[in-house]
Design a protein around this motif. Structure first.
Motif, short mmCIF file in Angstrom:
data_model
loop_
_atom_site.label_atom_id
_atom_site.label_comp_id
_atom_site.label_asym_id
_atom_site.label_seq_id
_atom_site.Cartn_x
_atom_site.Cartn_y
_atom_site.Cartn_z
N GLU A 19 -1.12 -2.39 3.59
CA GLU A 19 -0.81 -3.25 2.44
C GLU A 19 -2.02 -3.45 1.55
O GLU A 19 -1.89 -3.49 0.31
CB GLU A 19 -0.29 -4.59 2.95
CG GLU A 19 1.08 -4.51 3.60
CD GLU A 19 1.50 -5.81 4.26
OE1 GLU A 19 2.71 -5.99 4.52
OE2 GLU A 19 0.62 -6.66 4.53
N ALA A 20 -3.20 -3.61 2.15
CA ALA A 20 -4.41 -3.80 1.36
C ALA A 20 -4.69 -2.59 0.49
O ALA A 20 -4.96 -2.71 -0.72
CB ALA A 20 -5.61 -4.08 2.29
N LEU A 21 -4.62 -1.39 1.08
CA LEU A 21 -4.88 -0.18 0.31
C LEU A 21 -3.80 0.06 -0.74
O LEU A 21 -4.08 0.51 -1.86
CB LEU A 21 -4.98 1.02 1.26
CG LEU A 21 -5.37 2.35 0.62
CD1 LEU A 21 -6.68 2.24 -0.16
CD2 LEU A 21 -5.49 3.42 1.70
N GLN A 22 -2.58 -0.28 -0.40
CA GLN A 22 -1.49 -0.14 -1.37
C GLN A 22 -1.78 -0.92 -2.65
O GLN A 22 -1.49 -0.46 -3.76
CB GLN A 22 -0.18 -0.61 -0.74
CG GLN A 22 1.04 -0.49 -1.65
CD GLN A 22 2.26 -1.19 -1.07
OE1 GLN A 22 2.17 -2.32 -0.58
NE2 GLN A 22 3.40 -0.53 -1.10
N LYS A 23 -2.36 -2.11 -2.51
CA LYS A 23 -2.66 -2.93 -3.68
C LYS A 23 -3.65 -2.24 -4.61
O LYS A 23 -3.52 -2.32 -5.84
CB LYS A 23 -3.18 -4.30 -3.24
CG LYS A 23 -2.12 -5.17 -2.59
CD LYS A 23 -2.70 -6.52 -2.16
CE LYS A 23 -1.61 -7.38 -1.52
NZ LYS A 23 -2.14 -8.71 -1.08
N PHE A 24 -4.63 -1.54 -4.04
CA PHE A 24 -5.59 -0.83 -4.88
C PHE A 24 -4.92 0.35 -5.60
O PHE A 24 -5.23 0.63 -6.76
CB PHE A 24 -6.77 -0.34 -4.03
CG PHE A 24 -7.73 -1.41 -3.64
CD1 PHE A 24 -8.74 -1.82 -4.50
CD2 PHE A 24 -7.61 -2.05 -2.41
CE1 PHE A 24 -9.62 -2.83 -4.14
CE2 PHE A 24 -8.48 -3.06 -2.04
CZ PHE A 24 -9.49 -3.45 -2.91
N VAL A 25 -4.02 1.02 -4.90
CA VAL A 25 -3.30 2.14 -5.53
C VAL A 25 -2.47 1.63 -6.70
O VAL A 25 -2.51 2.18 -7.80
CB VAL A 25 -2.40 2.86 -4.50
CG1 VAL A 25 -1.54 3.91 -5.19
CG2 VAL A 25 -3.24 3.50 -3.39
N VAL A 26 -1.72 0.55 -6.47
CA VAL A 26 -0.82 0.03 -7.50
C VAL A 26 -1.61 -0.55 -8.67
O VAL A 26 -1.18 -0.42 -9.83
CB VAL A 26 0.12 -1.03 -6.90
CG1 VAL A 26 0.94 -1.72 -7.98
CG2 VAL A 26 1.05 -0.38 -5.87
N GLN A 27 -2.75 -1.17 -8.39
CA GLN A 27 -3.58 -1.70 -9.48
C GLN A 27 -4.01 -0.60 -10.44
O GLN A 27 -3.97 -0.76 -11.66
CB GLN A 27 -4.82 -2.39 -8.91
CG GLN A 27 -4.59 -3.81 -8.43
CD GLN A 27 -5.87 -4.46 -7.95
OE1 GLN A 27 -6.93 -3.83 -7.86
NE2 GLN A 27 -5.80 -5.75 -7.64
N LYS A 28 -4.44 0.54 -9.90
CA LYS A 28 -4.94 1.62 -10.75
C LYS A 28 -3.82 2.51 -11.27
O LYS A 28 -3.91 3.06 -12.38
CB LYS A 28 -5.96 2.47 -9.98
CG LYS A 28 -6.66 3.50 -10.86
CD LYS A 28 -7.87 4.11 -10.17
CE LYS A 28 -8.59 5.07 -11.10
NZ LYS A 28 -9.78 5.68 -10.46
N TYR A 29 -2.77 2.65 -10.47
CA TYR A 29 -1.65 3.52 -10.84
C TYR A 29 -0.35 2.72 -10.77
O TYR A 29 0.44 2.88 -9.83
CB TYR A 29 -1.57 4.73 -9.91
CG TYR A 29 -2.78 5.63 -9.96
CD1 TYR A 29 -2.93 6.59 -10.95
CD2 TYR A 29 -3.79 5.52 -9.00
CE1 TYR A 29 -4.04 7.41 -11.01
CE2 TYR A 29 -4.91 6.33 -9.04
CZ TYR A 29 -5.03 7.27 -10.04
OH TYR A 29 -6.15 8.09 -10.10
N PRO A 30 -0.12 1.86 -11.75
CA PRO A 30 1.06 0.98 -11.69
C PRO A 30 2.39 1.73 -11.67
O PRO A 30 3.41 1.19 -11.25
CB PRO A 30 0.92 0.11 -12.94
CG PRO A 30 -0.03 0.84 -13.83
CD PRO A 30 -0.95 1.60 -12.94
N LYS A 31 2.40 2.97 -12.13
CA LYS A 31 3.63 3.75 -12.14
C LYS A 31 3.77 4.63 -10.90
O LYS A 31 4.70 5.42 -10.79
CB LYS A 31 3.71 4.62 -13.40
CG LYS A 31 3.81 3.81 -14.69
CD LYS A 31 3.95 4.72 -15.90
CE LYS A 31 4.06 3.90 -17.19
NZ LYS A 31 4.19 4.78 -18.39
N SER A 32 2.82 4.49 -9.97
CA SER A 32 2.87 5.31 -8.75
C SER A 32 4.01 4.84 -7.85
O SER A 32 4.47 3.70 -7.93
CB SER A 32 1.54 5.22 -8.00
OG SER A 32 1.32 3.88 -7.58
#
Length: 383
Positions: A19-32
């Protein structure tokens, strides 16, 4: 970018890392597209119940049995083979999920789904780059797969151990466990205490993870016997029975006490505290290290948590306390001694990896780009 996270909810740490890493992915790539899968539950809820409930009952009632099994699994290859065989039997549904979701990369935060991915790579020509996040401060043979592109570990000593065990050095990254972005923001201790309606005095944060596991109740009573100005923050997590018992006990305590059930306020509770008193789960400890919060360790689960405890105590940022430990004496040694307390905080800061999430995301980007350029041949052999 599609990121598939495979984990298992044996405790909360493995899922929380995802969940922690997911937040970084979504922050940078909101359409991911991102998806966290509790692997056993997804494959078969009955298997999940048997494994998870069995694990929790063993560590709660007969932890020495779990510790013995853990130590055996480190040295007896047949146990590792059985684990791999069990994981391999469960791969078909995960294979179908991968074909449907079409991930750009797969991140595993538990060794069982990692074994499944290694099997799919070897036998089903799975060509998706994969990362393992080792969610403890110790290595273990269950993680050993030489057809996984990258391993994320918490410290150089784990990297050295993995190299000795046959994992190539260029695939091991000492980025540390990813902690959620909210732990990277801090407020002054006095402000946190004011917002929590706490007094501005020596404060300990007592918690046993989201499940409220560990000797929380007896430790709670031990701190209540302190003959100094102190206040206690206790977090029972999802253990509602424990919270009721703590609420009842707190009514007769002479010092200020604040009791929480499951809460999202852990970052602020850490900001308000001078110590964390907890079992040494790697995620909770990683979050505390980022907050430069010294630890008083209780109730390590035999096996990996005992190894976590050894690492933290030997590093100098933690002290082990037991059922009959005199808390006043411990605080005299590690808090009243300002040099010792300052060193514990500094060591915590040195061990922390606040940039872990961002660094892992950069590695994900590189692996995805390299794969799209056809730079991976996927010619690894499984252990």
């Amino acid at each position: 970018m599609n990121v598939l996270f495979l984990s298992i909810s044996l405790g909360s740490g493995h899922i929380r890392a995802a969940e922690a890493l997911q937040k970084f992915v979504v922050q940078k790539y909101p359409k991911s597209k991102t998806l966290i899968v509790d692997t056993f539950k997804y494959i078969n809820p009955l298997i999940h119940t048997v494994v998870v409930d069995g694990y929790l009952n063993i560590v709660k009632y007969v932890p020495e049995i779990y510790g013995g099994l853990y130590r055996m699994s480190e040295h007896i290859k047949n146990i590792d083979r059985m684990s791999r065989g069990f994981s391999n039997l469960l791969t078909p549904k995960i294979h179908r999920l991968i074909q449907s979701f079409k991930p750009s990369i797969i991140v595993c935060t538990h060794p069982f789904p990692l074994q499944m991915i290694a099997h799919l790579k070897k036998h089903y020509n799975l060509d998706v780059p994969s990362i393992a996040i080792v969610t403890d401060f110790v290595n273990h043979p269950f993680w050993f797969q030489n057809n996984i592109e990258a391993y994320i570990v918490a410290h150089d000593y784990i990297k050295r151990d993995m190299i000795e065990c046959g994992i190539s050095e260029d695939r091991i990254f000492t980025y540390g466990l990813p902690v959620a972005p909210e732990f990277l923001k801090s407020i002054p201790k006095e402000q946190a205490r004011k917002e929590l309606s706490l007094e501005n005095t020596l404060t300990v944060l007592l918690m046993g993870g989201s499940l409220g596991i560990g000797d929380i109740e007896n430790t709670f009573k031990s701190f209540a016997k302190c003959k100094r100005d102190i206040q206690i923050i206790a977090v029972a997590g999802k253990n509602t029975a424990l919270k009721k018992r703590l609420d009842s006990l707190a009514a007769s305590f002479p010092m200020p006490v604040k009791i929480f059930g499951y809460t999202d306020s852990i970052p602020m509770l850490m900001d308000a505290s001078d110590f964390i008193v907890t079992k040494p789960g790697a995620m909770t400890i990683s979050e505390a290290l980022v907050k430069r919060l010294p630890a008083l360790i209780i109730s390590p689960i035999p096996g990996q948590e005992e190894r976590n405890e050894q690492f933290l105590v030997n590093s100098g940022t933690a002290v082990r306390i037991y059922k009959n430990t005199k808390i006043d004496s411990v605080l005299c040694q590690v808090y009243d001694n300002k040099l010792r307390y300052k060193q514990m905080k500094e060591i915590a800061g040195n061990l922390a990896n606040p940039d872990s999430g961002r660094n892992i995301l950069s590695l994900i980007e590189k692996l995805v780009n390299d794969n799209e350029k056809g730079l991976f041949k996927y010619s690894f052999n499984a252990f």
